[in-house]
Design an enzyme around this catalytic site. Structure first.
Site, PDB file in Angstrom:
ATOM      1  N   TYR A  67     102.821 -34.495  77.337  1.00  0.00           N
ATOM      2  CA  TYR A  67     103.107 -33.115  77.707  1.00  0.00           C
ATOM      3  C   TYR A  67     104.161 -33.149  78.801  1.00  0.00           C
ATOM      4  O   TYR A  67     104.073 -33.957  79.732  1.00  0.00           O
ATOM      5  CB  TYR A  67     101.851 -32.402  78.245  1.00  0.00           C
ATOM      6  CG  TYR A  67     100.851 -32.007  77.194  1.00  0.00           C
ATOM      7  CD1 TYR A  67     101.223 -31.206  76.122  1.00  0.00           C
ATOM      8  CD2 TYR A  67      99.529 -32.414  77.285  1.00  0.00           C
ATOM      9  CE1 TYR A  67     100.298 -30.834  75.164  1.00  0.00           C
ATOM     10  CE2 TYR A  67      98.595 -32.039  76.333  1.00  0.00           C
ATOM     11  CZ  TYR A  67      98.988 -31.250  75.268  1.00  0.00           C
ATOM     12  OH  TYR A  67      98.076 -30.881  74.322  1.00  0.00           O
ATOM     13  N   GLN A  88     100.763 -39.550  73.539  1.00  0.00           N
ATOM     14  CA  GLN A  88     101.256 -38.174  73.432  1.00  0.00           C
ATOM     15  C   GLN A  88     101.611 -37.646  74.814  1.00  0.00           C
ATOM     16  O   GLN A  88     100.822 -37.761  75.753  1.00  0.00           O
ATOM     17  CB  GLN A  88     100.189 -37.286  72.781  1.00  0.00           C
ATOM     18  CG  GLN A  88     100.526 -35.802  72.741  1.00  0.00           C
ATOM     19  CD  GLN A  88     100.030 -35.060  73.989  1.00  0.00           C
ATOM     20  OE1 GLN A  88      99.039 -35.454  74.595  1.00  0.00           O
ATOM     21  NE2 GLN A  88     100.753 -34.024  74.382  1.00  0.00           N
ATOM     22  N   THR A 114     104.686 -33.338  72.450  1.00  0.00           N
ATOM     23  CA  THR A 114     104.172 -32.037  72.017  1.00  0.00           C
ATOM     24  C   THR A 114     105.092 -30.922  72.484  1.00  0.00           C
ATOM     25  O   THR A 114     105.408 -30.826  73.667  1.00  0.00           O
ATOM     26  CB  THR A 114     102.744 -31.810  72.557  1.00  0.00           C
ATOM     27  OG1 THR A 114     101.872 -32.787  71.973  1.00  0.00           O
ATOM     28  CG2 THR A 114     102.240 -30.419  72.193  1.00  0.00           C
ATOM     29  N   ARG A 173      91.723 -19.155  74.233  1.00  0.00           N
ATOM     30  CA  ARG A 173      90.630 -19.601  73.378  1.00  0.00           C
ATOM     31  C   ARG A 173      89.336 -18.978  73.897  1.00  0.00           C
ATOM     32  O   ARG A 173      88.831 -19.356  74.951  1.00  0.00           O
ATOM     33  CB  ARG A 173      90.570 -21.121  73.368  1.00  0.00           C
ATOM     34  CG  ARG A 173      91.878 -21.729  72.834  1.00  0.00           C
ATOM     35  CD  ARG A 173      92.187 -23.082  73.392  1.00  0.00           C
ATOM     36  NE  ARG A 173      93.591 -23.427  73.151  1.00  0.00           N
ATOM     37  CZ  ARG A 173      94.169 -24.520  73.633  1.00  0.00           C
ATOM     38  NH1 ARG A 173      93.482 -25.368  74.380  1.00  0.00           N
ATOM     39  NH2 ARG A 173      95.444 -24.764  73.378  1.00  0.00           N
ATOM     40  N   HIS A 182      99.075 -26.811  66.376  1.00  0.00           N
ATOM     41  CA  HIS A 182      98.149 -27.202  67.441  1.00  0.00           C
ATOM     42  C   HIS A 182      96.703 -26.925  67.038  1.00  0.00           C
ATOM     43  O   HIS A 182      95.880 -26.503  67.855  1.00  0.00           O
ATOM     44  CB  HIS A 182      98.483 -26.479  68.751  1.00  0.00           C
ATOM     45  CG  HIS A 182      98.219 -27.311  69.972  1.00  0.00           C
ATOM     46  ND1 HIS A 182      99.194 -28.035  70.601  1.00  0.00           N
ATOM     47  CD2 HIS A 182      97.083 -27.540  70.689  1.00  0.00           C
ATOM     48  CE1 HIS A 182      98.694 -28.662  71.652  1.00  0.00           C
ATOM     49  NE2 HIS A 182      97.406 -28.378  71.715  1.00  0.00           N
ATOM     50  N   LYS A 199     105.932 -33.195  67.879  1.00  0.00           N
ATOM     51  CA  LYS A 199     104.744 -32.537  67.355  1.00  0.00           C
ATOM     52  C   LYS A 199     104.779 -31.039  67.669  1.00  0.00           C
ATOM     53  O   LYS A 199     105.000 -30.642  68.808  1.00  0.00           O
ATOM     54  CB  LYS A 199     103.490 -33.150  67.982  1.00  0.00           C
ATOM     55  CG  LYS A 199     102.167 -32.551  67.523  1.00  0.00           C
ATOM     56  CD  LYS A 199     101.009 -33.299  68.167  1.00  0.00           C
ATOM     57  CE  LYS A 199      99.660 -32.770  67.705  1.00  0.00           C
ATOM     58  NZ  LYS A 199      99.374 -31.419  68.269  1.00  0.00           N
ATOM     59  N   SER A 250      96.027 -38.766  74.237  1.00  0.00           N
ATOM     60  CA  SER A 250      96.540 -37.536  74.835  1.00  0.00           C
ATOM     61  C   SER A 250      96.823 -37.724  76.323  1.00  0.00           C
ATOM     62  O   SER A 250      96.131 -38.472  77.018  1.00  0.00           O
ATOM     63  CB  SER A 250      95.510 -36.415  74.662  1.00  0.00           C
ATOM     64  OG  SER A 250      95.849 -35.275  75.434  1.00  0.00           O
ATOM     65  N   ARG A 283      95.192 -23.522  67.790  1.00  0.00           N
ATOM     66  CA  ARG A 283      94.770 -23.263  69.166  1.00  0.00           C
ATOM     67  C   ARG A 283      95.854 -22.601  70.007  1.00  0.00           C
ATOM     68  O   ARG A 283      95.651 -22.371  71.204  1.00  0.00           O
ATOM     69  CB  ARG A 283      94.349 -24.585  69.827  1.00  0.00           C
ATOM     70  CG  ARG A 283      93.110 -25.174  69.205  1.00  0.00           C
ATOM     71  CD  ARG A 283      92.897 -26.626  69.599  1.00  0.00           C
ATOM     72  NE  ARG A 283      92.659 -26.822  71.020  1.00  0.00           N
ATOM     73  CZ  ARG A 283      91.502 -26.605  71.633  1.00  0.00           C
ATOM     74  NH1 ARG A 283      90.466 -26.132  70.946  1.00  0.00           N
ATOM     75  NH2 ARG A 283      91.352 -26.852  72.919  1.00  0.00           N
TER      76      ARG A 283
END
Length: 377
Positions: free
Chosen positions: A130, A128, A156, A165, A276, A252, A107, A279
């Protein structure tokens, strides 16, 4: 550790060994957590078709994901703060995945850096991404992933705005974590976790601190992360990322047939049906519920993967039967990591492999590549 037979056993062990704020971070969903629960619950609604008196010898779970050989159709999902489930968590999980013959995805929001993971692995892993407002930082991340030999970029799409959350808010978890007396008590009751963390220098976001503009320490990280996720992210951004990366690209966060069809114009090598992990948009469909619809929408024009809710090898088998060429596990490997470090990740993978192998045989199939909707009742 006692007798570990299921992913739930690993979860119970991890809950006893990881400080509450970090365990809850991994084990939570947005708002009411309805979608988080549906991701798991909807697998139980899918029934398998038992077959008898068929040859069950010479079975194989081996297949390919985006052209890479894998020992089974499972990859480790990109998960933030992995290195807070266990010291050097990303490095340990990556080594376990490599030894097992499945992909590991690092990540952007990892504790160990791209370079840290590359230093302990001998085969390419996936990274991954962002997309942040600071495009220079994004370009730098892509270049670092290239330099580390990453063989696929997982972009993503569903985190332009953070879903709320409640567990994180109640625990006071922030990025970076702020340690109040409550947090210190949580850690004090987990002495082995504390001793392991004391032995590592990796306690921050390794891909960001020292790499992003004006982020040189933990105190400057908080304001940066709060501002950087880009709500303007669009399909045009996928085009320049694909061009800049130049390698295999996996998208993703696809959960709608229309978005799946739109992804066909990007040149992506695969899409991941994902919400996700429950989430982000609470109240959305589970990943497994949307998987067959998206498979039907794109046909064989792009490779379809899925994540969300997988807790057993049977879940993987059901996803493959519904058209997934690959699946991803996040919480199962995090539970294993929290419970027993690298060996715990291996245990999680072994549990899933054994359950998938036995279930496939009892459905009358010897090769995972032959599994289709005919194994479903």
């Amino acid at each position: 550790m006692g007798k570990i037979l299921t992913i739930a056993d690993l979860k119970n062990q991890a809950q006893r060994r990881v400080p509450k704020m970090f365990f809850d971070y991994a084990d939570s969903g947005a708002w009411t957590e309805g979608t988080y629960r549906a991701n798991e619950d909807d697998f139980s609604k899918i029934k398998l078709r038992q077959r008898v008196l068929v040859d069950m010898t010479d079975r194989s779970l081996a297949t390919e994901m985006v052209g890479e050989k894998v020992s089974m159709p499972v990859a480790l999902s990109p998960t933030g703060l992995t290195g807070m489930q266990h010291a050097d968590g990303e490095m340990l999980a990556a080594k376990a995945a490599e030894e097992f013959g499945v992909p590991f995805t690092l990540s952007t929001m990892s504790i160990c850096s791209i370079e840290d993971v590359a230093s302990v692995t001998s085969k390419p892993f996936w990274f991954q991404l962002y997309v942040m407002k600071d495009r220079d930082f994004v370009n730098n991340l892509i270049d670092r992933a290239k330099a580390a030999g990453c063989s696929a970029l997982v972009l993503t799409l569903d985190l332009q705005i953070l879903g709320q959350r409640h567990k994180d808010l109640r625990n006071g978890l922030s990025a970076p974590p702020k340690f109040t007396p409550k947090h210190i008590w949580q850690m004090a009751t987990r002495p082995k976790w504390c001793m392991d963390m004391a032995r590592t220098k990796r306690r921050s976001f390794g891909n960001i601190v020292g790499h992003a503009k004006n982020v040189s320490d933990l105190s400057s990280l908080s304001s940066w992360t709060a501002e950087q996720f880009d709500p303007r992210l669009s399909w045009k951004d996928v085009e320049w990322i694909k061009e800049r990366w130049g390698g295999k690209l996996i998208l993703k966060g696809i959960l709608d047939e229309e978005d799946a069809r739109a992804s066909l114009d990007t040149g992506a090598d695969a899409i991941i049906v994902s919400n996700h992990g429950g989430r982000q948009l609470d109240g959305a469909h589970s990943s497994i519920a949307m998987l067959p619809k998206i498979v039907d929408a794109v046909g064989d024009k792009v490779e379809v993967h899925m994540d969300g809710g997988i807790r057993s090898g049977q879940d993987v088998l059901k996803a493959v039967a519904l058209g997934a060429r690959g699946t991803y596990i996040g919480r199962p490997f995090l539970y294993g990591l929290g419970a027993d470090g690298k060996q715990g990740v291996t245990t999680a993978l072994e549990i899933i492999r054994k359950e998938m192998d036995v279930s496939m045989a009892l459905c009358g199939k010897r090769l995972i590549t032959d599994v289709d909707r005919s194994v479903l009742a």
